[in-house]
Enzyme design. Sequence first.
Site, mmCIF file in Angstrom:
data_model
loop_
_atom_site.group_PDB
_atom_site.id
_atom_site.type_symbol
_atom_site.label_atom_id
_atom_site.label_comp_id
_atom_site.label_asym_id
_atom_site.label_seq_id
_atom_site.Cartn_x
_atom_site.Cartn_y
_atom_site.Cartn_z
ATOM 1 N N TYR A 156 5.708 65.894 -50.680
ATOM 2 C CA TYR A 156 4.352 66.759 -50.544
ATOM 3 C C TYR A 156 3.860 67.802 -51.744
ATOM 4 O O TYR A 156 3.233 67.886 -52.257
ATOM 5 C CB TYR A 156 3.957 67.174 -49.219
ATOM 6 N N LYS A 160 0.908 67.809 -54.678
ATOM 7 C CA LYS A 160 0.224 68.674 -54.686
ATOM 8 C C LYS A 160 0.335 69.434 -56.157
ATOM 9 O O LYS A 160 -0.725 69.907 -56.722
ATOM 10 C CB LYS A 160 0.199 69.769 -53.674
HETATM 11 P P1 NAD Z 1 -6.533 68.213 -41.471
HETATM 12 O O1 NAD Z 1 -5.424 67.278 -40.990
HETATM 13 O O2 NAD Z 1 -6.986 68.993 -40.365
HETATM 14 O O3 NAD Z 1 -7.465 67.374 -42.269
HETATM 15 C C1 NAD Z 1 -6.966 66.289 -43.229
HETATM 16 C C2 NAD Z 1 -8.353 65.274 -43.317
HETATM 17 O O4 NAD Z 1 -8.097 64.331 -44.030
HETATM 18 C C3 NAD Z 1 -8.343 64.601 -41.761
HETATM 19 O O5 NAD Z 1 -9.723 64.552 -41.248
HETATM 20 C C4 NAD Z 1 -8.060 63.160 -42.027
HETATM 21 O O6 NAD Z 1 -8.757 62.258 -41.426
HETATM 22 C C5 NAD Z 1 -8.352 63.059 -43.571
HETATM 23 N N1 NAD Z 1 -7.757 61.955 -44.203
HETATM 24 C C6 NAD Z 1 -6.311 61.694 -44.189
HETATM 25 N N2 NAD Z 1 -6.009 60.587 -45.054
HETATM 26 C C7 NAD Z 1 -7.389 60.414 -45.379
HETATM 27 C C8 NAD Z 1 -7.529 59.121 -46.387
HETATM 28 N N3 NAD Z 1 -6.851 58.331 -46.640
HETATM 29 N N4 NAD Z 1 -8.991 59.042 -46.614
HETATM 30 C C9 NAD Z 1 -9.956 59.980 -46.397
HETATM 31 N N5 NAD Z 1 -9.540 60.911 -45.273
HETATM 32 C C10 NAD Z 1 -8.266 61.056 -45.048
HETATM 33 O O7 NAD Z 1 -5.920 69.070 -42.642
HETATM 34 P P2 NAD Z 1 -6.336 70.430 -43.358
HETATM 35 O O8 NAD Z 1 -5.052 71.543 -43.074
HETATM 36 O O9 NAD Z 1 -7.807 70.608 -43.199
HETATM 37 O O10 NAD Z 1 -5.938 70.058 -44.771
HETATM 38 C C11 NAD Z 1 -6.772 69.628 -45.759
HETATM 39 C C12 NAD Z 1 -6.111 69.947 -47.097
HETATM 40 O O11 NAD Z 1 -5.690 70.910 -47.322
HETATM 41 C C13 NAD Z 1 -5.114 68.769 -47.335
HETATM 42 O O12 NAD Z 1 -4.851 67.955 -48.623
HETATM 43 C C14 NAD Z 1 -3.837 69.569 -47.273
HETATM 44 O O13 NAD Z 1 -2.819 69.100 -47.683
HETATM 45 C C15 NAD Z 1 -4.316 71.012 -47.887
HETATM 46 N N6 NAD Z 1 -3.826 72.071 -47.526
HETATM 47 C C16 NAD Z 1 -3.586 72.499 -46.058
HETATM 48 C C17 NAD Z 1 -3.019 73.574 -45.982
HETATM 49 C C18 NAD Z 1 -2.867 74.097 -44.445
HETATM 50 O O14 NAD Z 1 -1.985 75.133 -44.442
HETATM 51 N N7 NAD Z 1 -3.383 73.858 -43.515
HETATM 52 C C19 NAD Z 1 -2.265 74.470 -46.871
HETATM 53 C C20 NAD Z 1 -2.281 73.807 -48.023
HETATM 54 C C21 NAD Z 1 -2.935 72.828 -48.537
#
Ligand code: NAD
Length: 250
Positions: A156, A160
């Site tokens: 991961y 990123k």
């Molecule tokens: P989440 O799981 O709530 O949402 C992720 C969304 O991505 C889901 O709706 C899922 O259906 C969709 N998804 C997954 N695979 C997919 C694909 N192949 N095509 C289209 N859609 C797809 O997660 P989140 O916390 O809202 O995270 C959003 C982004 O932010 C991610 O990239 C995550 O890595 C990044 N991020 C999150 C955090 C955190 O702490 N929540 C921290 C750093 C980065």
Amino acid sequence: MLLKDKVVIITGAASERGLGRATAKLFAENGAKIVIADLNEQASVNAANALPGEGHMGVAVNVADEQQVQAAKEKILAKYGRIDSLVNYAGITQPLKVMDIKAENYDAVLNVSLRGTLLMSQAVIPTMRQQKSGSIICISSVSAQRGGGIFGGPHYSAAKAGVLGLARAMARELGADNIRVNAITPGLIQTDITQGKLSDEQTAQIIAGIPLARLGNAIDIAGAALFLASDLSSYSTGITLDVNGGMLIH
Ligand code: NAD
């Protein structure tokens, strides 16, 4: 109304408590027409219908699948005829140790975050070039900068970190066409991405290392995305916006 009548594609925005959904809501409140682009068509349509204002759209797309990405782009252009901004939220994570990462884990995580960001960007760039304007926002993570240690495994962090490199290189290449490309590196934000796998003890330990002494909320990231999508950031490209409560100060 910072985004009045702007057409914005937000991937991974169907998840109810997710960063994409909160961003879609804030952007819609600022006058944008939102395309929710997520795996499940009904979930995407429902999320679009729940947004404030009118003229939003939900499309089914696996961002890692080039054909699906191109088909979604055609639908979007048929409806709006332009694309002003793309926010690449689609992503998954897995809490694995380095020796436990199998090929399928690597492919799953890298394909969504890194390949997906590339394919979605490739889909919108020709239109943005014709318009001579556009803003692409790539979602990395503090895990890329500090070497994981929060939830996701090394694959991961690698995905990123790849997103950061991709965003910066695209910024350099696309600046001449007035297409800005920037990245956000969120800290730990309370969404469903950790699937309840983070224990209270782990959470407390993480909070102890955060100067603002709390986890992030989805709206914290949405605000940063609004800055990057709007003209407020008109002279910023290739930047990395840390939104982590001070977890990493560098
Ligand atoms: P989440 O799981 O709530 O949402 C992720 C969304 O991505 C889901 O709706 C899922 O259906 C969709 N998804 C997954 N695979 C997919 C694909 N192949 N095509 C289209 N859609 C797809 O997660 P989140 O916390 O809202 O995270 C959003 C982004 O932010 C991610 O990239 C995550 O890595 C990044 N991020 C999150 C955090 C955190 O702490 N929540 C921290 C750093 C980065």
